[in-house]
Write a protein that holds these residues in place. Structure first.
Motif, PDB file in Angstrom:
ATOM      1  N   LYS A  19       0.826  -1.201   0.000  1.00  0.00           N
ATOM      2  CA  LYS A  19       0.000   0.000   0.000  1.00  0.00           C
ATOM      3  C   LYS A  19       0.859   1.248   0.000  1.00  0.00           C
ATOM      4  O   LYS A  19       0.530   2.244  -0.642  1.00  0.00           O
ATOM      5  N   LEU A  20       1.950   1.145   0.725  1.00  0.00           N
ATOM      6  CA  LEU A  20       2.885   2.271   0.758  1.00  0.00           C
ATOM      7  C   LEU A  20       3.444   2.525  -0.644  1.00  0.00           C
ATOM      8  O   LEU A  20       3.510   3.659  -1.119  1.00  0.00           O
ATOM      9  N   LEU A  21       3.829   1.420  -1.262  1.00  0.00           N
ATOM     10  CA  LEU A  21       4.369   1.509  -2.622  1.00  0.00           C
ATOM     11  C   LEU A  21       3.324   2.114  -3.556  1.00  0.00           C
ATOM     12  O   LEU A  21       3.623   3.000  -4.364  1.00  0.00           O
ATOM     13  N   VAL A 126       7.314   6.911   6.043  1.00  0.00           N
ATOM     14  CA  VAL A 126       7.895   5.616   5.685  1.00  0.00           C
ATOM     15  C   VAL A 126       8.850   5.149   6.780  1.00  0.00           C
ATOM     16  O   VAL A 126       8.738   4.018   7.273  1.00  0.00           O
ATOM     17  N   ILE A 127       9.742   6.047   7.186  1.00  0.00           N
ATOM     18  CA  ILE A 127      10.708   5.650   8.217  1.00  0.00           C
ATOM     19  C   ILE A 127       9.964   5.290   9.510  1.00  0.00           C
ATOM     20  O   ILE A 127      10.252   4.282  10.156  1.00  0.00           O
ATOM     21  N   ASP A 128       8.975   6.115   9.837  1.00  0.00           N
ATOM     22  CA  ASP A 128       8.203   5.872  11.057  1.00  0.00           C
ATOM     23  C   ASP A 128       7.535   4.499  11.009  1.00  0.00           C
ATOM     24  O   ASP A 128       7.598   3.728  11.947  1.00  0.00           O
ATOM     25  N   LEU A 139      -4.047   5.102   6.613  1.00  0.00           N
ATOM     26  CA  LEU A 139      -3.555   6.288   5.905  1.00  0.00           C
ATOM     27  C   LEU A 139      -3.402   7.487   6.840  1.00  0.00           C
ATOM     28  O   LEU A 139      -2.418   8.205   6.793  1.00  0.00           O
ATOM     29  N   SER A 140      -4.412   7.639   7.725  1.00  0.00           N
ATOM     30  CA  SER A 140      -4.380   8.825   8.572  1.00  0.00           C
ATOM     31  C   SER A 140      -3.178   8.782   9.525  1.00  0.00           C
ATOM     32  O   SER A 140      -2.520   9.783   9.769  1.00  0.00           O
ATOM     33  N   CYS A 146       3.917  11.592   8.736  1.00  0.00           N
ATOM     34  CA  CYS A 146       4.533  12.446   7.701  1.00  0.00           C
ATOM     35  C   CYS A 146       4.602  13.878   8.210  1.00  0.00           C
ATOM     36  O   CYS A 146       5.650  14.537   8.147  1.00  0.00           O
ATOM     37  N   GLY A 147       3.469  14.342   8.693  1.00  0.00           N
ATOM     38  CA  GLY A 147       3.393  15.736   9.127  1.00  0.00           C
ATOM     39  C   GLY A 147       4.290  15.994  10.330  1.00  0.00           C
ATOM     40  O   GLY A 147       4.950  17.031  10.416  1.00  0.00           O
TER      41      GLY A 147
END
Ligand SMILES: [Zn+2]
Lengths: 312, 684
Positions: A19-21, A126-128, A139-140, A146-147
């Protein structure tokens, strides 16, 4: 052994995150498809009702291309054999190495920078996710991460941009000086050898900057290190502490990229008669290539993370 | 005609000048008696020159024997001192080079890079009268008083018509780091246009232009006997053939070369050259010994150089006339020497790269082109200062034709690895398929010509063209209008023009008018209008403006029998009556120049109609009523008018079919774009 273990763990992490990809791929698609549609429009408008379409079904006819480039106001000027064929990766790599990436079409460069920023934004997530992992992809949650980390990563990246700029200026100086130095050499192979030799320290320096900042980003997130310089310090200490492992891992992933490019070059169909199926196939193969590159990017992140954890 | 007149008077001179190596015991090769003079041989040079690689200096002494072929007398001799063009930034050459915007050296010319030539003494050979103090510089073209590329010597007594004079000069010159293909790089030397060289005395006086960045050369034909002293063991190549090689015992050797019936003498030396010898043989043409001086790293490309040279000798020879010298030297210049792609009598430079994959057209194209100059420039010696298009244009046209015939269309070469700050193209090369010209590769000239199409009247003397855009006219435009002539008149007719021109003007100095006279004489067509057009600056651009096709509807007031009835268009055609369609095609002349063209109307059932149009008016409507719909229209369907600057607007379909090919290229481009964006991703 640690390197191989890190690499496989990175690869597994990437494979376990379809899903990330998909998300990364969608972002890239979203950045490029509108421009691709604009290009399609520009080409179609230029062809109009002309029968030159018959030639263009077969080849990027260079008589037409000459006219098109002359008339094109904007994007159209970026259509050329190198940007419409299977050497696109090499061409872009040469732009990057030659320091000409940022002197291309302004709109595209701006979009490229925008894409890099969005990638940076997502890198935090991604790193997280790779670091704290597990569980269903929400997603959230991802966007929250990300934020949360974007500010830190942006500061680090700004710093890295300054260093890359320095490396580029240095490289330019080296080559201009070298060119003068070989002005009485009459053998191209000798000059080429010098130029390739000069590329080694430049690439090494670039790789060091890249890795120091890669690990600094990991440190910033994994160890919740909000201080830019402190994160950088950790990255630097790590790279200096395990130079062989760090470099081996980077080379390993680099080889995978080369393999992917080679595979794609072999598989990519030549320019044949235009058919809807053929066009779809070319685009699909292109997407597989692009997705492959993104997967390798994820692999690198995952592997670096594993290496950092394993050796810290 | 001009060329023929002088042969008898010049012939006696040949005997005088040649006597040293006809009688002397020093002739190394078999001294076949010199055949009948091919040229007037009125400017003959015996030169001794020594190259000192330490100081990069040439020191020379020369004796010039000149015969006045004109009806008038002259009390001056005008000389070119070409190497003074690179003496400093004030020369006309350097000034014009700045307008060309392509000289990457302009900001970093180092001390040792400049050149000069200084004439130390001038005297009459027969009585020793010293003329040194009469020398002065002239600037006939632009009054640039800082230019020192033209020198005039005053004579004590005029040279009358038919008389000869012998002048001796001592001079020394500094070899530049390459400008205009001339100079050094390391131990590699390419020495061209290097000695004080006489201008051409014409009916209306001396023709001796200053050296310009955008123009080449002009000289009379003669006999050259040149002795070049260079370090022993270095390979030397030069115009002509080696007639003597002497080891001086002081670490130098003297190579003596001789050549008759040429208008320049060029040489090159380097310790590194690999010498490859071959021979051109052909049923209808005299044999030619080929001497290839190759950079060792290009050993694998030797055969390609030879094949391209042979292709030119064969095709030009068959098409225009035989190559008469029996030998030619092909020079593969050193890397980065900037000496590639230039012609000199019986010697020329090609140019390739370490990686030049076969099928990419390099070095073939440049080799054919420069070998071809042996015919257009070497044998037919037009004034390149004024009519560069005569040799460059004819030769560019012939190059494309020869390359197509011998090697076919080449693939697109994409080069890679250009490090930051480095100019030029990358070191590695890949050939790409699918980006060609579809067998119309001569049309690459349209792309080059278009942006400069109106930059100058073609009839303008070449040295007055804008230095940046002039080449587009001399090379590309001329090649395109010759191609147009070929398409229009047929190859046989054009070949007849060119071979007649060659035959008539070999070893002469034709002007544009001489070419036009031959063209008009040989063909039955009236070429006047066309040739006047191309000598101007107007462009040719025809287009199909609109196409429409619709059913001829039974609508409106129609007379049926005696009645006028109003029909509403709903009526079907009666049985046995075909449905008719009316097709309307509007063509336009968008350019200022005109040319008779055909207009093709093609219908959906395969039927085609061709109309002739004189192409004078700005637009014209063609209407056809035919029982099938129009599919498309094409103006100039056979592509006769190669000069048309926008070939793509020459056709129009009723329904646009642009979408599929646009998708095709946009899809590929989008994948590139994704990779381009990913490359920015490198930074994060
Ligand atoms: Zn040329």
């Amino acid at each position: 052994m640690m390197v191989l273990r890190a690499f496989s763990s990175g690869l597994l992490a990437a494979l376990a995150a379809p899903k990330l990809l998909l998300l990364l791929w969608c972002v890239l698609l979203a950045a490029s498809v509108p421009l691709g549609l604009a290009m399609q429009q520009e080409i179609a408008d230029d062809i109009g009702a002309s029968r030159v379409h018959l030639d263009l079904r077969q080849r990027l006819d260079r008589v037409w291309l000459g006219e098109f480039s002359g008339r094109a106001e904007s994007l159209g000027k970026m259509l050329e054999p190198a940007t419409a064929g299977r050497v696109d990766f090499l061409y872009n790599l040469d732009l990057l190495f030659g320091g000409r990436l940022f002197s291309q079409h302004r709109g595209l460069v701006a979009a490229g920078v925008g894409y890099a920023l969005v990638s940076l934004l997502m890198l935090g997530g991604v790193i997280d996710r790779f670091a704290r992992g597990g569980g269903r992809f929400v997603l959230s949650q991802f966007l929250g991460a990300c934020g949360r980390y974007f500010g830190r990563l942006l500061k680090l990246t700004t710093l890295s941009a300054v260093l890359y700029w320095g490396v580029y200026r240095g490289a330019k100086w080296v080559y201009v000086t070298l060119e003068r130095g070989v002005q009485d050499v009459t053998v191209e192979a000798t000059v080429l050898r010098y130029y390739l030799l000069a590329a080694v320290p430049i690439l090494l320096l670039t790789a060091v900057v890249m890795m120091v900042f890669d690990y600094a980003r990991i440190a910033a997130i994994l160890e919740e290190e909000p201080g830019t310089l402190r994160a950088l310090g950790r990255g630097l200490r790590f790279v200096l502490g395990h130079p062989v492992s760090v470099l081996t891992l980077a080379v390993l992933v680099g080889l995978c990229v080369i393999g992917l490019v080679a595979l794609r070059t072999v598989l990519a169909p030549g320019v044949g008669e235009a058919t809807a199926l053929g066009i779809g196939l070319v685009f699909l193969l292109g997407q597989l290539f692009v997705a492959g590159r993104l997967a390798l990017r994820l692999t690198l992140v995952g592997a670096e993370l594993a290496l950092y954890r394993g050796l810290r | 005609m001009h060329g023929m007149e002088h042969r008898t008077s010049a012939f006696s001179w040949a005997g005088v000048v040649l006597s040293p190596f006809l009688t002397g015991a020093l002739v190394a090769q078999e001294a076949a008696p010199e055949p009948e003079a091919l040229s007037p041989r009125n400017a003959n040079y015996t030169i001794d020159v020594r190259l000192d690689p330490e100081t990069r200096m040439l020191s020379g002494s020369q004796t010039l024997t000149w015969t006045n072929l004109q009806q008038s007398s002259t009390n001056r001799l005008w000389f070119h001192l070409y190497w003074n063009a690179w003496r400093n930034r004030q020369s006309t050459w350097m000034r014009e080079d700045r307008f060309r915007g392509r000289s990457d050296r302009k900001d970093r010319i180092e001390e040792g890079d400049w050149s000069y030539i200084e004439v130390d003494s001038v005297s009459l050979a027969d009585d020793g009268t010293d003329l040194t103090r009469t020398m002065y510089f002239a600037f006939p073209d632009d009054r640039n008083i800082d230019d020192r590329t033209v020198m005039v010597v005053l004579l004590p007594t005029p040279v009358e018509a038919g008389e000869s004079i012998r002048v001796t000069m001592e001079w020394h010159a500094k070899v530049p780091r390459t400008f205009a293909r001339t100079g050094f790089r390391g131990d590699y030397y390419f020495i061209a246009h290097w000695f004080p060289k006489l201008g051409v005395f014409e009916a209306d006086g001396w023709n001796c232009h200053q050296y310009h960045a955008g123009t080449e050369y002009y000289s009379d034909y003669g006999v050259y006997d040149v002795s070049m002293t260079v370090p022993a063991g270095w390979v030397l190549g030069a115009t002509g053939r080696e007639v003597e090689l002497r080891d001086n015992g002081d670490g130098t050797s003297t190579h003596r070369y001789a050549q008759s019936d040429v208008h320049a003498f060029t040489w090159t030396t380097s310790p590194d050259y690999l010498v490859v010898e071959d021979r051109f043989e052909h049923d209808e043409l005299p044999p030619v010994d080929i001497r290839l001086l190759l950079q060792p790293e290009h050993q694998g490309q030797a055969e390609r150089h030879v094949a391209a040279t042979k292709a030119a000798l064969e095709h030009y020879g068959v098409w225009y006339g035989a190559y008469p010298y029996g030998h030619v030297t092909v020079v593969d210049p050193a890397y980065g020497s900037g000496a590639g792609g230039m012609e000199y009598p019986t010697l020329f430079t090609a140019g390739t790269r370490l990686f030049s994959p076969e099928g990419g057209g390099r070095p073939e194209r440049v080799t054919i082109h420069e070998a071809g100059h042996q015919f257009w420039y070497g044998i037919v010696g037009n004034n390149e200062f004024e009519f560069a298009w005569l040799d460059e244009g004819l030769n560019t046209f012939s190059t494309a034709r020869t390359q197509q015939a011998a090697f076919g269309e080449s693939l697109y070469t994409q080069r890679f690895f250009r490090p930051p700050g480095i100019e030029g193209s990358g070191f590695f090369a890949l050939l790409l398929e699918g980006y060609g010209y579809g067998g119309q590769s001569h049309l690459n000239r349209v792309t080059r010509y278009r942006p400069d199409a109106s930059s100058d009247l073609q009839a303008t003397p070449t040295f007055l063209y804008h230095p940046k855009s002039g080449g587009s006219l001399s090379y590309s435009k001329t090649a395109l209008w010759l191609r147009t002539l070929e398409n229009w008149l047929g190859w046989e007719s054009l070949q007849s023009i060119l071979s007649t021109f060659f035959e008539r003007w070999q070893f002469g100095h034709p002007t544009a008018d001489d070419f036009f006279a031959v063209a008009n004489e040989v063909t039955e067509e009236d070429l006047g209008h066309f040739l006047r057009s191309v000598m101007g600056s107007e462009v040719f651009d025809y287009s199909v403006q609109s196409v429409a096709t619709f059913a001829v509807a039974n609508e409106g007031w129609v007379k049926q029998g005696d009645e006028i009835v109003l029909l509403d268009g709903s009526a079907e055609p009666a049985d046995g009556e075909e449905e008719m369609f009316r097709s309307e095609v509007v063509v336009r002349r968008l350019g200022g120049a005109s040319f008779p063209v055909e207009v093709l109307l093609a219908f959906e059932d395969g039927h085609e109609v061709r109309h002739k149009w004189r192409g004078k008016r700005r637009w014209k409507l063609f209407v056809e009523e035919y029982p099938s719909r129009l599919e498309y229209a094409v103006i100039d369907p056979d592509g006769i008018l190669a000069l048309d600057i926008h070939p793509s607007n020459n056709s129009r379909e009723v329904k646009s079919k642009a979408q599929l090919p646009a998708w095709k290229w946009a899809a590929r481009w989008t994948v590139w774009l994704q990779d381009f964006f990913s490359t920015f991703g490198f930074f994060v």
